[in-house]
Design a protein around this motif. Sequence first.
Motif, short mmCIF file in Angstrom:
data_model
loop_
_atom_site.label_atom_id
_atom_site.label_comp_id
_atom_site.label_asym_id
_atom_site.label_seq_id
_atom_site.Cartn_x
_atom_site.Cartn_y
_atom_site.Cartn_z
N TYR A 3 0.83 -1.21 0.00
CA TYR A 3 0.00 0.00 0.00
C TYR A 3 0.87 1.26 0.00
O TYR A 3 0.59 2.21 -0.73
CB TYR A 3 -0.92 0.00 1.21
CG TYR A 3 -1.82 1.20 1.30
CD1 TYR A 3 -2.94 1.32 0.47
CD2 TYR A 3 -1.56 2.22 2.20
CE1 TYR A 3 -3.77 2.43 0.54
CE2 TYR A 3 -2.39 3.33 2.28
CZ TYR A 3 -3.49 3.42 1.46
OH TYR A 3 -4.31 4.54 1.53
N SER A 141 4.32 -7.08 -8.29
CA SER A 141 3.34 -8.14 -8.49
C SER A 141 2.97 -8.84 -7.19
O SER A 141 3.22 -10.02 -7.01
CB SER A 141 3.87 -9.15 -9.51
OG SER A 141 5.09 -9.70 -9.04
N ASP A 142 2.39 -8.07 -6.27
CA ASP A 142 1.85 -8.65 -5.05
C ASP A 142 0.46 -9.20 -5.36
O ASP A 142 -0.41 -8.46 -5.83
CB ASP A 142 1.76 -7.58 -3.96
CG ASP A 142 1.41 -8.16 -2.60
OD1 ASP A 142 0.55 -9.06 -2.54
OD2 ASP A 142 1.99 -7.71 -1.60
N PRO A 143 0.18 -10.47 -5.12
CA PRO A 143 -1.13 -11.02 -5.48
C PRO A 143 -2.29 -10.36 -4.73
O PRO A 143 -3.40 -10.30 -5.24
CB PRO A 143 -1.01 -12.52 -5.14
CG PRO A 143 0.16 -12.61 -4.21
CD PRO A 143 1.07 -11.49 -4.55
N GLN A 144 -2.05 -9.86 -3.52
CA GLN A 144 -3.12 -9.23 -2.76
C GLN A 144 -3.25 -7.74 -3.05
O GLN A 144 -4.35 -7.19 -3.00
CB GLN A 144 -2.88 -9.44 -1.26
CG GLN A 144 -2.96 -10.89 -0.82
CD GLN A 144 -2.79 -11.05 0.67
OE1 GLN A 144 -2.34 -10.12 1.36
NE2 GLN A 144 -3.14 -12.22 1.18
N PHE A 145 -2.13 -7.06 -3.37
CA PHE A 145 -2.17 -5.61 -3.61
C PHE A 145 -1.10 -5.25 -4.64
O PHE A 145 0.00 -4.80 -4.29
CB PHE A 145 -1.94 -4.84 -2.31
CG PHE A 145 -2.44 -3.42 -2.35
CD1 PHE A 145 -3.65 -3.08 -1.81
CD2 PHE A 145 -1.68 -2.44 -2.97
CE1 PHE A 145 -4.11 -1.77 -1.86
CE2 PHE A 145 -2.14 -1.13 -3.03
CZ PHE A 145 -3.35 -0.79 -2.46
#
Length: 298
Positions: A3, A141-145
């Motif tokens: 974030y 490339s964070d899968p959640q954000f």
Amino acid sequence: MAYFLQQIANAVPIAALYAALAFGYAIAFAVTKRADLTYGALFAFAGQMFVLFADFGWSRLWLVLPAAIAVGAGAAVVLGLGAGLVAGRYVMRPLAFSSANTVVVASLGSLLLLMEGARLASETRSIWLPPFLSEAILFWSDPQFPVTLTTIQVVNAALMVALVAGGHWVLSRSTFGRFWRAVSEDRDAAALCGVNPAVVYIMAYGVSSLIAAICGILAASYYGNMDFSTGLTFGVKVLFIAAIGGQAAPLVAAMGAACIGVLETLWSAYGPILWRDFAIFGFLVTVLIVMRRERYVP
């Protein structure tokens, strides 16, 4: 963490916009040493003309979107630069070396003229551009954000950084840059050396107006719309940033403005959005007061 990285990425386009605006403002301010509200008005005026003529090319001339955008950009550059040169030649230059209050009043009159002219030209309509170059570019490339920016954000930021870098190179290496530095440091001494301060002033005002017009086009292309309240908010922030210390040094003003852009984005992410402008202006005023230098005359 992702974030926070996204907020830093979001800060890049706004920081680049502030930097380019501050750079252009400092070029004109360096030769006049007078606060000028016309700069923010030229930024907003160019953005409105870009949207208006792009809409004209799209809905009246039946052009494809890239051609309509090109028509809008060309018209905005011509009208923005023309308005800046007219204001600089016939309004600001005769008053530039008089009272600072006189310049503020004259710039306010120019602002009202540009604002009403843009409003009448658009028939008091709020025109919006269709979104373009809105594809997301992945940076983390964070899968959640995932951390992303749109193509238009990356292109705009790159163009504004290139504008500042190119402008700094011109001011550092060109003949105009040498004349500009001479007039900004001591116009009377420059005149004794054969430099015409009036010509340099008009050229500086023209370069400043061109940068404001380009920034207005790029900002409107991203936001899809431009109004005078937005333009004046940007312009006043730039004026405060320049007053803090980089007002006669365009590159310093640009770097300071970029820092303000990052702070503003972080406040939007972690603080109450309704208090953002109040907090930013309060910070600028506080810094201005702390850095103010009083001269003691015995």
